[in-house]
Scaffold this motif. Structure first.
Motif, PDB file in Angstrom:
ATOM      1  N   THR A  23       0.852  -1.186   0.000  1.00  0.00           N
ATOM      2  CA  THR A  23       0.000   0.000   0.000  1.00  0.00           C
ATOM      3  C   THR A  23       0.885   1.232   0.000  1.00  0.00           C
ATOM      4  OG1 THR A  23      -0.067   0.225   2.401  1.00  0.00           O
ATOM      5  CG2 THR A  23      -1.742  -1.180   1.402  1.00  0.00           C
ATOM      6  N   LEU A  24       0.248   2.390  -0.119  1.00  0.00           N
ATOM      7  CA  LEU A  24       0.989   3.623   0.089  1.00  0.00           C
ATOM      8  C   LEU A  24       0.173   4.509   1.007  1.00  0.00           C
ATOM      9  CD1 LEU A  24      -0.259   6.162  -1.783  1.00  0.00           C
ATOM     10  CD2 LEU A  24       0.659   4.710  -3.584  1.00  0.00           C
ATOM     11  N   ASP A  25       0.871   5.369   1.723  1.00  0.00           N
ATOM     12  CA  ASP A  25       0.215   6.325   2.610  1.00  0.00           C
ATOM     13  C   ASP A  25       0.752   7.709   2.325  1.00  0.00           C
ATOM     14  OD1 ASP A  25      -1.535   4.743   4.403  1.00  0.00           O
ATOM     15  OD2 ASP A  25       0.333   3.689   4.821  1.00  0.00           O
ATOM     16  N   CYS A  26      -0.179   8.676   2.262  1.00  0.00           N
ATOM     17  CA  CYS A  26       0.213  10.035   1.903  1.00  0.00           C
ATOM     18  C   CYS A  26       0.009  10.986   3.076  1.00  0.00           C
ATOM     19  CB  CYS A  26      -0.624  10.536   0.731  1.00  0.00           C
ATOM     20  SG  CYS A  26      -0.369   9.617  -0.783  1.00  0.00           S
ATOM     21  N   THR A  27       1.075  11.650   3.464  1.00  0.00           N
ATOM     22  CA  THR A  27       0.972  12.732   4.425  1.00  0.00           C
ATOM     23  C   THR A  27       0.801  14.028   3.631  1.00  0.00           C
ATOM     24  OG1 THR A  27       2.388  11.565   5.991  1.00  0.00           O
ATOM     25  CG2 THR A  27       2.159  13.946   6.291  1.00  0.00           C
ATOM     26  N   VAL A  28      -0.454  14.472   3.516  1.00  0.00           N
ATOM     27  CA  VAL A  28      -0.739  15.674   2.729  1.00  0.00           C
ATOM     28  C   VAL A  28      -0.627  16.889   3.637  1.00  0.00           C
ATOM     29  CG1 VAL A  28      -2.375  16.832   1.229  1.00  0.00           C
ATOM     30  CG2 VAL A  28      -2.329  14.338   1.327  1.00  0.00           C
ATOM     31  N   LEU A  29       0.316  17.762   3.334  1.00  0.00           N
ATOM     32  CA  LEU A  29       0.570  18.909   4.187  1.00  0.00           C
ATOM     33  C   LEU A  29       0.093  20.205   3.545  1.00  0.00           C
ATOM     34  CD1 LEU A  29       4.156  17.891   5.345  1.00  0.00           C
ATOM     35  CD2 LEU A  29       2.047  17.786   6.691  1.00  0.00           C
ATOM     36  N   GLY A  30      -0.589  20.995   4.334  1.00  0.00           N
ATOM     37  CA  GLY A  30      -1.009  22.318   3.911  1.00  0.00           C
ATOM     38  C   GLY A  30      -0.636  23.330   4.978  1.00  0.00           C
ATOM     39  N   ILE A 118       4.427   2.264   1.377  1.00  0.00           N
ATOM     40  CA  ILE A 118       5.374   3.234   0.835  1.00  0.00           C
ATOM     41  C   ILE A 118       4.891   4.610   1.254  1.00  0.00           C
ATOM     42  CG2 ILE A 118       6.359   4.164  -1.282  1.00  0.00           C
ATOM     43  CD1 ILE A 118       5.945   1.377  -2.501  1.00  0.00           C
ATOM     44  N   GLY A 119       5.735   5.325   1.980  1.00  0.00           N
ATOM     45  CA  GLY A 119       5.334   6.619   2.531  1.00  0.00           C
ATOM     46  C   GLY A 119       5.641   7.778   1.603  1.00  0.00           C
ATOM     47  N   TYR A 120       4.629   8.596   1.360  1.00  0.00           N
ATOM     48  CA  TYR A 120       4.797   9.818   0.573  1.00  0.00           C
ATOM     49  C   TYR A 120       4.429  11.012   1.426  1.00  0.00           C
ATOM     50  CZ  TYR A 120       5.039   7.364  -3.948  1.00  0.00           C
ATOM     51  OH  TYR A 120       5.411   6.589  -5.003  1.00  0.00           O
ATOM     52  N   TYR A 121       5.052  12.136   1.151  1.00  0.00           N
ATOM     53  CA  TYR A 121       4.443  13.369   1.619  1.00  0.00           C
ATOM     54  C   TYR A 121       4.117  14.249   0.431  1.00  0.00           C
ATOM     55  CZ  TYR A 121       9.122  15.637   1.569  1.00  0.00           C
ATOM     56  OH  TYR A 121      10.352  16.126   1.229  1.00  0.00           O
ATOM     57  N   ALA A 122       3.031  14.989   0.572  1.00  0.00           N
ATOM     58  CA  ALA A 122       2.569  15.864  -0.497  1.00  0.00           C
ATOM     59  C   ALA A 122       2.468  17.275   0.059  1.00  0.00           C
ATOM     60  CB  ALA A 122       1.212  15.401  -0.999  1.00  0.00           C
ATOM     61  N   LEU A 123       2.887  18.255  -0.719  1.00  0.00           N
ATOM     62  CA  LEU A 123       2.759  19.650  -0.317  1.00  0.00           C
ATOM     63  C   LEU A 123       1.714  20.300  -1.217  1.00  0.00           C
ATOM     64  CD1 LEU A 123       6.559  20.504   0.067  1.00  0.00           C
ATOM     65  CD2 LEU A 123       4.975  19.536   1.740  1.00  0.00           C
ATOM     66  N   VAL A 124       0.690  20.851  -0.604  1.00  0.00           N
ATOM     67  CA  VAL A 124      -0.416  21.406  -1.379  1.00  0.00           C
ATOM     68  C   VAL A 124      -0.797  22.794  -0.879  1.00  0.00           C
ATOM     69  CG1 VAL A 124      -1.351  19.112  -1.827  1.00  0.00           C
ATOM     70  CG2 VAL A 124      -2.180  20.419   0.127  1.00  0.00           C
ATOM     71  N   GLU A 125      -1.465  23.520  -1.757  1.00  0.00           N
ATOM     72  CA  GLU A 125      -1.956  24.834  -1.369  1.00  0.00           C
ATOM     73  C   GLU A 125      -3.287  24.644  -0.660  1.00  0.00           C
ATOM     74  OE1 GLU A 125      -1.786  27.688  -4.590  1.00  0.00           O
ATOM     75  OE2 GLU A 125      -3.320  28.879  -3.550  1.00  0.00           O
ATOM     76  N   TYR A 126      -3.289  24.963   0.605  1.00  0.00           N
ATOM     77  CA  TYR A 126      -4.431  24.698   1.484  1.00  0.00           C
ATOM     78  C   TYR A 126      -5.760  25.132   0.878  1.00  0.00           C
ATOM     79  CZ  TYR A 126      -7.362  25.040   5.691  1.00  0.00           C
ATOM     80  OH  TYR A 126      -8.372  24.920   6.611  1.00  0.00           O
ATOM     81  N   SER A 127      -5.802  26.348   0.360  1.00  0.00           N
ATOM     82  CA  SER A 127      -7.081  26.916  -0.095  1.00  0.00           C
ATOM     83  C   SER A 127      -7.611  26.234  -1.354  1.00  0.00           C
ATOM     84  CB  SER A 127      -6.912  28.409  -0.373  1.00  0.00           C
ATOM     85  OG  SER A 127      -6.013  28.596  -1.451  1.00  0.00           O
ATOM     86  N   LYS A 128      -6.743  25.534  -2.062  1.00  0.00           N
ATOM     87  CA  LYS A 128      -7.189  24.900  -3.308  1.00  0.00           C
ATOM     88  C   LYS A 128      -7.706  23.486  -3.098  1.00  0.00           C
ATOM     89  CE  LYS A 128      -4.668  27.503  -6.772  1.00  0.00           C
ATOM     90  NZ  LYS A 128      -3.513  27.494  -7.703  1.00  0.00           N
ATOM     91  N   VAL A 129      -7.544  22.980  -1.898  1.00  0.00           N
ATOM     92  CA  VAL A 129      -7.922  21.597  -1.634  1.00  0.00           C
ATOM     93  C   VAL A 129      -9.413  21.498  -1.361  1.00  0.00           C
ATOM     94  CG1 VAL A 129      -7.656  19.664  -0.028  1.00  0.00           C
ATOM     95  CG2 VAL A 129      -5.660  20.954  -0.787  1.00  0.00           C
TER      96      VAL A 129
END
Lengths: 253, 253
Positions: A23-30, A118-129
């Motif tokens: 599996t994969l896990d995503c740490t989505v950061l805003g 498999i660990g991922y981190y994602a960087l996103v623009e908070y307001s667009k999510v």
DNA sequence: TTTCAATACGTCAAAATAACACAATAATAT
DNA sequence: ATATTATTGTGTTATTTTGACGTATTGAAA
């Protein structure tokens, strides 16, 4: 008895649609209101939260699977994604506890005894999510990184590892173009760095350092409406930012 | 249609001894005669080389699998191992080419169409390694990193990525205790760093920089026998080295 | 008009870095 | 024996970077 790559042992799992036991896990950061936040899902009929993630299809790469999952949970394409660690312990968490907590949603017999994540981190623009829960969850919400509940699986550990990896990245690659809106002020950028590094920075030294990277363009525009002096707006120079990402700023000597 | 971690889809692959469609590959690096070298295996009856690696057993963690494989190929316990990247493309290399080249060893029907590989690099003391081939190979040998043949699978790419990751590590963590013998000279350590970074370093500046890390102890002993001035011997202070590894030397600002 | 704290810009000493000079050494050649 | 030679060890200097501050400007609110 050495075994070789790609060598099949029966029964052939490729008959299934998904890569088994992976599996994969995503740490989505805003970033919002001076706080680093992570996107979590609440499982239906419970108060249990966990990271977005899931298995990989036979027809997609692991990276593509991460993009697909993030698209589903955030509505965003073109997310900044970074694979940072594989969680491959035989026993990563208390599986029977998970089975119990979620048995109203998933037949306990259906869980793998073991899955590598498999660990991922994602960087996103908070307001667009646009946070969207999935089939098993009915809430998808931002949580302050400093104030997380106890999560399902080993997801607290995964988030900690993601933050560590992000802090490491900060030291040799620029961070910010993915987390901030198009235009932002120097204090906003500083507070982002402070949130990631979890320590205060001197505004004058930060200003000098970040400008020396030559990836910022100051606009004539200023941010109006706040109390006190209006700060200038900046934006990243995309070409120079990409170049800085590519090169990195590494120099042991 | 989101799918959850650990959720089984039939047929259950956990009946098999190995994690299906998952392998790992190890870039084992040693340092000898001023050159960085990598351990490669030659497949029986061929001139085809590839990295050590293989599948993960259900009963061991991914890290443990890497240690086991490295123990088998080098005779060493206690190897320095670093997981650096997952190779998760659907098509990583030309599988039918592989099937053809190795059909005298492995029934082409037995290969997975796809496997995800977890990339490790290992740092070892060259002189302590006892290279041992496995069931499918009859040679296990060091190759100069600068003079590699075309390898099977995507292993040239994996080695490139391993080197990139090692160079990155060099900038915030010490490297050397795993690659050099107990006692070594400053010029030897410098040539190791030069081999990794692939560029010449100024010996005076290198000397000053590496001593400033406070992880080295100079002995009264000198290396005899070489032409010209006998250099001092040094060794790493294990406690301080471990501490430096732990802390890292990261400071964006 | 004053107040106030955030913002913008600047200063300075200390530390780190890059580039280079030079003396000490020890096997080898003379 | 003595000189030669390339490597090794130590030092110097100018430049850049860093850390720790000072201070003027701004603009909404008092």
């Amino acid at each position: 008895m050495p075994e070789k790559e790609n060598l099949t042992y029966l029964p052939n799992p490729e008959a299934t649609e998904l890569l088994p036991q992976l599996t994969l896990d995503c740490t989505v950061l805003g970033f919002h209101q001076d706080q680093l936040r992570v996107l979590l899902l609440r499982w239906k009929g419970t108060q249990e939260w966990s990271l977005p993630g899931g298995p990989v299809r036979q027809t997609e790469s692991v990276d593509e699977a991460a993009y697909r999952i993030l698209k589903e949970r955030t509505g965003l394409d073109q997310i900044y994604l970074q694979q940072f660690e594989v969680f491959g312990e035989v026993i990563r968490y208390n599986l029977s506890e998970i089975k119990n907590k979620l048995e109203h949603l998933i037949d306990p017999a259906l869980w793998y005894n073991r899955a590598v994540s498999i660990g991922y981190y994602a960087l996103v623009e908070y307001s667009k999510v646009n946070p969207a829960p999935d089939l098993y969850t009915d809430e998808c919400q931002w949580w302050e990184i400093k104030d997380l509940p106890a999560l399902l699986f080993d997801h607290n550990k995964i988030i900690e590892a993601a933050l560590k990896a992000l802090r490491r990245q900060l030291n040799w690659q620029p961070v910010g173009i993915n987390l901030l809106p198009e235009k932002f002020t120097m204090p906003e950028l500083q507070r982002l760095y402070e949130a990631i590094l979890n320590r205060p920075l001197d505004p004058r030294n930060f200003h000098r350092k970040i400008l020396s990277l030559n990836i910022l363009e100051r606009l004539t525009e200023r941010r109006k409406g706040g109390a006190f002096k209006s700060p200038y707006l900046y934006r990243f120079n995309k070409e120079k930012y990409e170049a800085a990402l590519e090169e990195g700023n590494l120099s042991f000597i």
